[in-house]
Design an enzyme around this catalytic site. Structure first.
Site, mmCIF file in Angstrom:
data_model
loop_
_atom_site.group_PDB
_atom_site.id
_atom_site.type_symbol
_atom_site.label_atom_id
_atom_site.label_comp_id
_atom_site.label_asym_id
_atom_site.label_seq_id
_atom_site.Cartn_x
_atom_site.Cartn_y
_atom_site.Cartn_z
ATOM 1 N N LYS A 116 -1.790 6.230 -4.515
ATOM 2 C CA LYS A 116 -1.717 7.115 -3.443
ATOM 3 C C LYS A 116 -1.581 8.537 -3.922
ATOM 4 O O LYS A 116 -2.353 9.545 -3.431
ATOM 5 C CB LYS A 116 -0.810 6.889 -2.221
ATOM 6 C CG LYS A 116 -1.212 5.574 -1.634
ATOM 7 C CD LYS A 116 -0.693 5.580 -0.196
ATOM 8 C CE LYS A 116 -0.945 4.362 0.344
ATOM 9 N NZ LYS A 116 -0.368 4.059 1.602
ATOM 10 N N GLY A 166 1.446 -0.724 5.826
ATOM 11 C CA GLY A 166 2.441 -0.058 6.443
ATOM 12 C C GLY A 166 3.882 -0.470 5.794
ATOM 13 O O GLY A 166 4.848 0.126 6.374
ATOM 14 N N GLU A 201 6.074 13.014 1.913
ATOM 15 C CA GLU A 201 4.932 13.475 2.502
ATOM 16 C C GLU A 201 5.444 14.346 3.568
ATOM 17 O O GLU A 201 6.487 13.720 4.227
ATOM 18 C CB GLU A 201 3.911 12.545 2.846
ATOM 19 C CG GLU A 201 2.782 12.715 2.357
ATOM 20 C CD GLU A 201 1.655 11.632 2.908
ATOM 21 O OE1 GLU A 201 0.936 11.304 2.028
ATOM 22 O OE2 GLU A 201 1.600 11.316 4.096
ATOM 23 N N TYR A 203 5.857 14.489 7.535
ATOM 24 C CA TYR A 203 5.580 13.441 8.655
ATOM 25 C C TYR A 203 4.809 14.271 9.881
ATOM 26 O O TYR A 203 5.407 15.101 10.378
ATOM 27 C CB TYR A 203 7.155 12.811 9.101
ATOM 28 C CG TYR A 203 6.851 11.882 10.095
ATOM 29 C CD1 TYR A 203 6.090 10.632 9.910
ATOM 30 C CD2 TYR A 203 7.142 12.087 11.613
ATOM 31 C CE1 TYR A 203 5.897 9.544 11.045
ATOM 32 C CE2 TYR A 203 7.040 11.013 12.648
ATOM 33 C CZ TYR A 203 6.124 9.797 12.224
ATOM 34 O OH TYR A 203 6.149 8.844 12.977
ATOM 35 N N HIS A 236 3.137 0.760 11.964
ATOM 36 C CA HIS A 236 2.565 1.506 11.053
ATOM 37 C C HIS A 236 1.440 0.424 10.782
ATOM 38 O O HIS A 236 0.535 0.692 9.702
ATOM 39 C CB HIS A 236 2.932 1.930 9.912
ATOM 40 C CG HIS A 236 3.956 2.861 9.780
ATOM 41 N ND1 HIS A 236 3.946 3.979 10.654
ATOM 42 C CD2 HIS A 236 5.425 2.860 9.469
ATOM 43 C CE1 HIS A 236 5.102 4.788 10.481
ATOM 44 N NE2 HIS A 236 5.877 4.081 9.990
ATOM 45 N N LYS A 238 -2.130 -1.710 12.383
ATOM 46 C CA LYS A 238 -3.210 -1.454 13.496
ATOM 47 C C LYS A 238 -3.140 -2.724 14.291
ATOM 48 O O LYS A 238 -3.042 -3.635 13.658
ATOM 49 C CB LYS A 238 -4.696 -1.094 12.700
ATOM 50 C CG LYS A 238 -4.800 0.125 11.826
ATOM 51 C CD LYS A 238 -5.852 -0.077 10.850
ATOM 52 C CE LYS A 238 -5.842 1.071 9.810
ATOM 53 N NZ LYS A 238 -6.885 1.187 8.874
ATOM 54 N N ARG A 293 -12.434 -1.348 0.206
ATOM 55 C CA ARG A 293 -13.142 -2.628 0.600
ATOM 56 C C ARG A 293 -13.776 -2.449 2.173
ATOM 57 O O ARG A 293 -13.708 -1.644 2.707
ATOM 58 C CB ARG A 293 -12.052 -3.709 0.467
ATOM 59 C CG ARG A 293 -10.754 -2.974 1.320
ATOM 60 C CD ARG A 293 -9.641 -4.155 1.428
ATOM 61 N NE ARG A 293 -8.375 -3.306 2.021
ATOM 62 C CZ ARG A 293 -8.241 -2.995 3.322
ATOM 63 N NH1 ARG A 293 -9.025 -3.132 4.168
ATOM 64 N NH2 ARG A 293 -7.090 -2.404 3.499
ATOM 65 N N VAL A 296 -10.904 -4.945 8.143
ATOM 66 C CA VAL A 296 -10.608 -5.686 9.503
ATOM 67 C C VAL A 296 -11.741 -5.003 10.549
ATOM 68 O O VAL A 296 -12.392 -5.902 11.378
ATOM 69 C CB VAL A 296 -9.159 -5.719 9.827
ATOM 70 C CG1 VAL A 296 -9.021 -6.705 11.145
ATOM 71 C CG2 VAL A 296 -8.420 -6.507 8.854
ATOM 72 N N ARG A 339 -6.854 -7.184 17.567
ATOM 73 C CA ARG A 339 -6.671 -8.342 16.738
ATOM 74 C C ARG A 339 -5.704 -9.132 17.429
ATOM 75 O O ARG A 339 -4.391 -8.861 17.585
ATOM 76 C CB ARG A 339 -6.146 -7.697 15.614
ATOM 77 C CG ARG A 339 -6.734 -6.329 14.836
ATOM 78 C CD ARG A 339 -5.985 -6.033 13.777
ATOM 79 N NE ARG A 339 -6.714 -4.825 13.028
ATOM 80 C CZ ARG A 339 -6.305 -4.445 11.869
ATOM 81 N NH1 ARG A 339 -5.453 -5.099 11.094
ATOM 82 N NH2 ARG A 339 -7.016 -3.513 11.270
HETATM 83 P P1 ADP Z 1 -0.851 1.634 4.405
HETATM 84 O O1 ADP Z 1 -1.412 1.778 3.015
HETATM 85 O O2 ADP Z 1 0.405 1.001 4.186
HETATM 86 O O3 ADP Z 1 -1.541 1.460 5.411
HETATM 87 P P2 ADP Z 1 -1.244 4.409 5.238
HETATM 88 O O4 ADP Z 1 -0.924 5.438 4.327
HETATM 89 O O5 ADP Z 1 -2.477 4.140 5.443
HETATM 90 O O6 ADP Z 1 -0.494 3.203 4.771
HETATM 91 O O7 ADP Z 1 -0.438 4.702 6.557
HETATM 92 C C1 ADP Z 1 -0.388 3.870 7.641
HETATM 93 C C2 ADP Z 1 0.301 4.602 9.043
HETATM 94 O O8 ADP Z 1 1.444 4.979 8.952
HETATM 95 C C3 ADP Z 1 -0.740 5.663 9.440
HETATM 96 O O9 ADP Z 1 -1.923 5.198 10.161
HETATM 97 C C4 ADP Z 1 0.275 6.389 10.034
HETATM 98 O O10 ADP Z 1 0.686 5.566 11.567
HETATM 99 C C5 ADP Z 1 1.681 6.073 9.466
HETATM 100 N N1 ADP Z 1 1.622 7.560 8.413
HETATM 101 C C6 ADP Z 1 1.317 7.409 7.447
HETATM 102 N N2 ADP Z 1 1.618 8.577 6.473
HETATM 103 C C7 ADP Z 1 2.082 9.413 7.542
HETATM 104 C C8 ADP Z 1 2.598 10.646 7.710
HETATM 105 N N3 ADP Z 1 2.569 11.698 6.834
HETATM 106 N N4 ADP Z 1 2.858 11.157 8.984
HETATM 107 C C9 ADP Z 1 2.908 10.413 9.874
HETATM 108 N N5 ADP Z 1 2.653 9.246 9.998
HETATM 109 C C10 ADP Z 1 2.115 8.500 8.882
#
Ligand code: ADP
Length: 449
Positions: A116, A166, A201, A203, A236, A238, A293, A296, A339
């Site tokens: 990331k 998540g 990051e 939030y 976190h 879906k 990839r 889902v 899902r």
């Molecule tokens: P993963 O790779 O584990 O799926 P993601 O980076 O795609 O992680 O984040 C998954 C979820 O986590 C996001 O859809 C959101 O709900 C929450 N999230 C991630 N980063 C942030 C952020 N900076 N601020 C608020 N929510 C976040």
């Protein structure tokens, strides 16, 4: 086109890939673990090979066994599905070395988007907006973290650089909790991904998770498709996805779509992938990550665009050219996916594996079900708990909701617990009906915490 594809996966996605291959006139090989020999993907494929015992590390992640299975059966391509080896650069490389096409992007694209921090820095260079944050991994004993968090502004979120599903995330609202949260996130990251690196990051509060499906061919063309809104999440992860999003208008769609296109172009992206963004309440959007990839939730895009993404993915990996542009794509109505998991929603979503007795899955106008389960099938306890994806398609969002409600009422799965009752509650919720839901929807309106 390929002659024979080995599917290095199981469950509903393996069945989905077999369907696409069959429509393209390509033979299929299923792999399976010892406990999966009665699985639907094994029954559906032209051939099957057992690649090891139940544990994923010895079967669906067992690269030497999978490559041997491809060689023995004469498969000229491997489709990794999602999860398992789908974002494993080493596996993509081994396939290439063995002269087998990996149906996915090139190794360097997976590598750059898999970490990331690398992805964030690349996006900054490509002028794709990212969430304000650290430009590298952070450590709990570095005194600079306090200034950094102060500058970004609380709340901040600590995330695993190798994160997924998540996991490895901690929201921090004040300096007192900062060091401890970093240590906890690091140990979760190490346990889940074998890499303890975490970064910081901002939030984003009450965000929408909006993602764009992209497709790229080997000749440098990249297109984006209309967005998916994946804001309904638990921890976190879906649970429900929709397309289009009620929060996005045509001008934002174009802006974000073009940013997604730039993100994919920055890594020379080939085949299908997804660029994920967070969008705040002021409609500012930030790149979050790219999944290299098939996802889902791909069926909702298929039903609103009429494009078979898995067939496209296979064709693009075989060297075919993209035959359409983003501007040709029309959004036909509205789609929602739920899902359904073999989990008990009344007992903190504890997995509920076991034998399915009687099974009836919904159908009728506007309903698509992607599944691998059948009456008499035993869900093994070793893998993820997704058992069916219900996709409702309507002329508009309201019709899609009504169809989903109707479909959820039709489901009958005896012998195990499943999550359809949770979706029923969501479909009845007034806030959900209003649309524009954020990632805190479930906590706020369904679990009331
Ligand atoms: P993963 O790779 O584990 O799926 P993601 O980076 O795609 O992680 O984040 C998954 C979820 O986590 C996001 O859809 C959101 O709900 C929450 N999230 C991630 N980063 C942030 C952020 N900076 N601020 C608020 N929510 C976040």
């Amino acid at each position: 086109m390929f002659k024979k594809i080995l599917i290095a996966n199981r469950g509903e996605i393996a069945c989905r890939i077999i369907r696409a291959a069959r429509e393209l006139g390509v033979k299929t090989v299923a792999i399976h673990s010892e406990v999966d020999k009665e699985s639907m993907h094994v029954k559906m494929a032209d051939e099957s090979v057992c690649v090891g015992p139940a544990s994923s590390s010895e079967s669906y992640l067992n690269i030497p066994s999978i490559i041997s299975a491809a060689e023995i059966t004469g498969a000229d391509a491997i489709h990794p599905g999602y999860g398992f080896l789908s974002e494993n650069t080493y596996f993509a490389e081994v396939c290439e070395t063995c002269g087998i096409t990996f149906i996915g992007p090139k190794k360097h694209s997976i590598e750059k988007m898999g970490d990331k921090i690398t992805a964030r820095n690349l996006m900054i260079k490509s002028k794709v907006p990212v969430v304000p944050g650290s430009d590298g991994p952070i450590s709990a004993d570095d005194p600079k973290i306090f200034d950094m968090a102060e500058k970004i502004g609380y709340p901040v979120i600590i995330k695993a650089t190798a994160g997924g599903g998540g996991k490895g995330m901690r929201v921090v609202v004040s300096p007192e909790a900062l060091q401890n949260s970093i240590i906890m996130a690091q140990s979760e990251a190490k346990a889940n991904f074998g890499n303890p690196d975490v970064y910081m990051e901002k939030y984003i509060e009450e965000p929408h998770h909006i993602e764009f499906q992209i497709l790229g061919d080997m000749y440098g063309k990249v297109v984006y498709l209309p967005e998916r809104d994946c804001s309904i999440q638990r921890r976190h992860q879906k649970l429900i996805e929709e397309s289009p999003s009620s929060f996005i208008d045509e001008s934002l769609r174009k802006k974000m779509g073009k940013a997604a296109q730039s993100a994919a172009q920055a890594v020379g992206y080939v085949t299908v992938g997804t660029v994920e963004f967070l969008v705040d309440k002021h409609s500012h959007f930030y790149f979050m990550e790219m999944n290299t990839r098939i996802q889902v939730e791909h069926p909702i895009t298929e039903v609103v665009t009429g494009i078979d993404l898995v067939k496209e993915q296979i064709k693009l990996a075989a060297g075919e050219k993209l035959s359409f542009d983003s501007s040709n794509i029309k959004i036909n109505g509205h789609a929602i996916e739920c899902r359904i998991n073999a989990e008990d929603p009344t007992k903190d979503f504890i997995p509920s594996p076991g034998k399915i007795g009687f099974l009836y899955l919904p159908g009728g106008p506007g309903i698509r079900v992607d599944t691998n389960v059948y009456s008499g099938y035993t869900i093994p306890p070793f893998y993820d708990s997704l058992i069916a994806k219900i996709i409702a398609h309507g002329a508009d969002r309201q019709e899609a909701i009504v169809r989903m409600q109707r479909a959820l009422k039709e489901i009958q799965i005896e012998g195990i617990r499943n999550t359809s009752s949770l979706y029923m509650k969501i479909m009845e919720n007034k806030e959900f009906h209003k649309g524009k839901v954020c990632t805190d929807f479930l906590a706020k309106y369904i679990f009331n915490n």
